[in-house]
Design an enzyme around this catalytic site. Structure first.
Site, mmCIF file in Angstrom:
data_model
loop_
_atom_site.group_PDB
_atom_site.id
_atom_site.type_symbol
_atom_site.label_atom_id
_atom_site.label_comp_id
_atom_site.label_asym_id
_atom_site.label_seq_id
_atom_site.Cartn_x
_atom_site.Cartn_y
_atom_site.Cartn_z
ATOM 1 N N ARG A 176 0.492 -1.230 -0.314
ATOM 2 C CA ARG A 176 -0.108 -0.022 -0.224
ATOM 3 C C ARG A 176 0.802 1.068 -0.218
ATOM 4 O O ARG A 176 0.430 2.051 -0.381
ATOM 5 C CB ARG A 176 -0.589 0.637 1.004
ATOM 6 N N LYS A 213 -18.040 -16.207 3.758
ATOM 7 C CA LYS A 213 -19.694 -16.577 4.382
ATOM 8 C C LYS A 213 -20.911 -15.598 2.798
ATOM 9 O O LYS A 213 -19.720 -14.611 2.078
ATOM 10 C CB LYS A 213 -19.921 -15.107 5.408
ATOM 11 N N GLY A 258 -7.370 -7.732 0.001
ATOM 12 C CA GLY A 258 -7.820 -8.752 0.933
ATOM 13 C C GLY A 258 -6.730 -9.719 0.209
ATOM 14 O O GLY A 258 -5.996 -9.958 -0.067
ATOM 15 N N GLY A 260 -12.385 -3.942 1.501
ATOM 16 C CA GLY A 260 -14.032 -3.769 2.154
ATOM 17 C C GLY A 260 -14.164 -2.709 0.634
ATOM 18 O O GLY A 260 -15.060 -2.674 0.120
HETATM 19 C C1 3PG Z 1 -8.542 -1.698 4.603
HETATM 20 O O1 3PG Z 1 -7.502 -2.247 5.743
HETATM 21 O O2 3PG Z 1 -9.156 -2.240 5.042
HETATM 22 C C2 3PG Z 1 -8.995 -0.364 4.989
HETATM 23 O O3 3PG Z 1 -7.585 -0.250 5.294
HETATM 24 C C3 3PG Z 1 -9.924 0.609 5.833
HETATM 25 O O4 3PG Z 1 -9.890 -0.243 6.924
HETATM 26 P P1 3PG Z 1 -10.909 -0.715 8.142
HETATM 27 O O5 3PG Z 1 -11.517 -1.259 7.772
HETATM 28 O O6 3PG Z 1 -10.516 -0.057 9.464
HETATM 29 O O7 3PG Z 1 -12.251 1.009 7.741
HETATM 30 MG MG MG Z 2 -11.842 -2.891 5.665
#
Ligand code: 3PG
Ligand code: MG
Length: 414
Positions: free
Chosen positions: A37, A219, A371, A394
């Site tokens: 990142r 899920k 992710g 997310g």
């Molecule tokens: C993540 O890793 O999903 C982002 O940096 C956002 O973080 P958060 O889900 O804690 O808001």
């Molecule tokens: Mg997150």
């Protein structure tokens, strides 16, 4: 509509307040274990510096919930950024306090300053009132504090730049309140956010067909909206991961001790009906009898829906892996979000690996949602053989759901 880019702002002699997502994983000794990142934010930072501007960076790390949590300090990120840029990076030990103010004021052209974790401040994550038409006095007080905090950040910049793709689904102070208070000054996207939107929205809006989505993960409930949205635009949606067992249960299958969401079987049925031929489920499952010892436990490959008691599904089976790889090979566009099995634990990495290799080999435009699937493609050493690996978890999921991000909407149009 496309958003104005940092490339199109005159930054010479200006201070660019840049929100980045340096939420990187750290080990117990505060070493960064994956700096992707930070690396992905370099083009925007370097572009401003090369054009004679200065950069003040804002980020969060972890979820300290408004408290100062030393192990969630951004100090290691400042150190890593300095190494990557090959020049000093100033670090302020607070976000809007005396240290931040004095270091921001002292910053010269070509200088870089990273402020301490925005989430050390409770104001950062203040939510909108539950009933916006009737806010309580307490809620109004909290919102006023959020605004006052954001104001202290807003005055530091001549330009606001959002290059924090991983956080774009949040409306926190540094993501939304700060740019809203900087109206009249340039408010733009950085190169990373621009690229993420190009792949996760534009490429999908007008895909080269066949358009294939591969969705895995634990899920069904996490992925309902993504499955629904992708079923409307994809030619095939392939399902893997533990959520396949909830679909199997919905079809009356035997799932043994597999991870399932019993209360989501009606929903799974609905998706099966809505999906028709487009929705493709595994035909076989690789299961084991001890999740704690995947390498040593007893293993079986069984037909989908025939998992014995005492066993749990840990990966798609070889027949499914081959079928999915074949579908991927003829695709024009592929989107992948979520592993097919417990890819961290061989031999249950085989299904995820087969899918990853098929994506890497294909000539399709390939987009890896962030992710776990980003981690998997990285671990397999195939990240440079796909079109785009998202830095968002997310955020990439919400983008695949077709959602609009307020934190991006508020920025200037191109
Ligand atoms: C993540 O890793 O999903 C982002 O940096 C956002 O973080 P958060 O889900 O804690 O808001
Ligand atoms: Mg997150």
């Amino acid at each position: 509509m496309a958003k104005k880019s940092i490339a199109n702002v005159d930054v010479a002699g200006k201070t660019v307040l840049m929100r980045v997502d340096f939420n990187v994983p750290l080990d117990d000794n505060q070493n960064i274990t994956d700096d992707r990142r930070i690396r992905m934010a370099l083009p925007s930072i370097q572009s401003v510096l090369e054009r004679g501007g200065k950069v003040i960076l804002l980020s969060h790390l972890g979820r300290p919930k408004g408290q100062v949590v030393p192990k969630e300090s951004l100090a290691p990120a400042a150190k890593r950024l300095a190494e990557l840029l090959g020049k000093p990076v100033e670090f302020a030990t607070d976000t809007v306090g005396d240290d931040a103010k004095s270091k921001a004021a002292a910053l010269g052209d070509g200088g870089v300053l990273l402020l301490e974790n925005v989430r050390f401040n409770p104001e950062e994550e203040v939510k909108d009132p539950k009933d916006p038409a009737n806010p309580t006095p307490e809620e109004l007080e909290k919102l006023a504090q959020k605004k006052a905090f954001a104001e202290k950040l807003a005055v530091m910049g001549d330009v606001y730049c959002n290059d924090a793709f991983g956080t774009c689904h949040r409306t926190h102070a540094s993501m939304h309140t700060v740019p809203s208070l900087m109206e009249g000054k340039p408010r733009v996207v950085g190169f990373l956010v621009e690229k993420e939107i190009q792949y996760l929205t534009d490429a999908i809006a007008n895909p080269t067909r066949p358009f294939v989505a591969i969705l895995g993960g634990a899920k069904v409930s996490d992925k309902i909206k993504v499955i629904k949205n992708l079923l409307t635009i994809c030619d095939k949606v392939l399902i893997g991961g533990a959520m396949a067992y909830t679909f199997s249960l919905a079809q009356g299958g035997q799932v043994g001790d597999s991870l399932v969401e019993k209360d989501k079987t009606d929903l799974a049925k609905e998706l099966i009906e809505a999906g028709g031929d487009k929705l493709v489920l595994p035909v076989d499952t690789h299961c084991g009898d001890d999740f704690g010892d995947p390498a040593g436990c007893n293993k079986q490959v069984v037909k989908a829906g025939e998992i014995a008691d005492g066993f749990e599904g840990m990966d798609i089976g070889p027949e499914t892996a081959k079928m999915y790889a074949d579908i991927v090979k003829s695709a024009g566009t592929v989107v992948w979000n979520g592993p097919m099995g417990v890819f961290e634990k061989p031999p249950f990495d085989a299904g995820t690996r087969a899918v990853a290799e098929a994506i890497a080999e294909s000539d399709a435009i390939s987009i890896i949602g962030g992710g776990d699937s980003a981690a998997a493609i990285e671990v397999f050493g195939l990240a440079d053989q796909v079109s785009h690996v998202s830095t968002g978890g997310g955020a990439s999921l919400e983008m695949l759901e077709g959602k609009k991000f307020e934190a991006v909407e508020i920025l200037d149009e191109a």
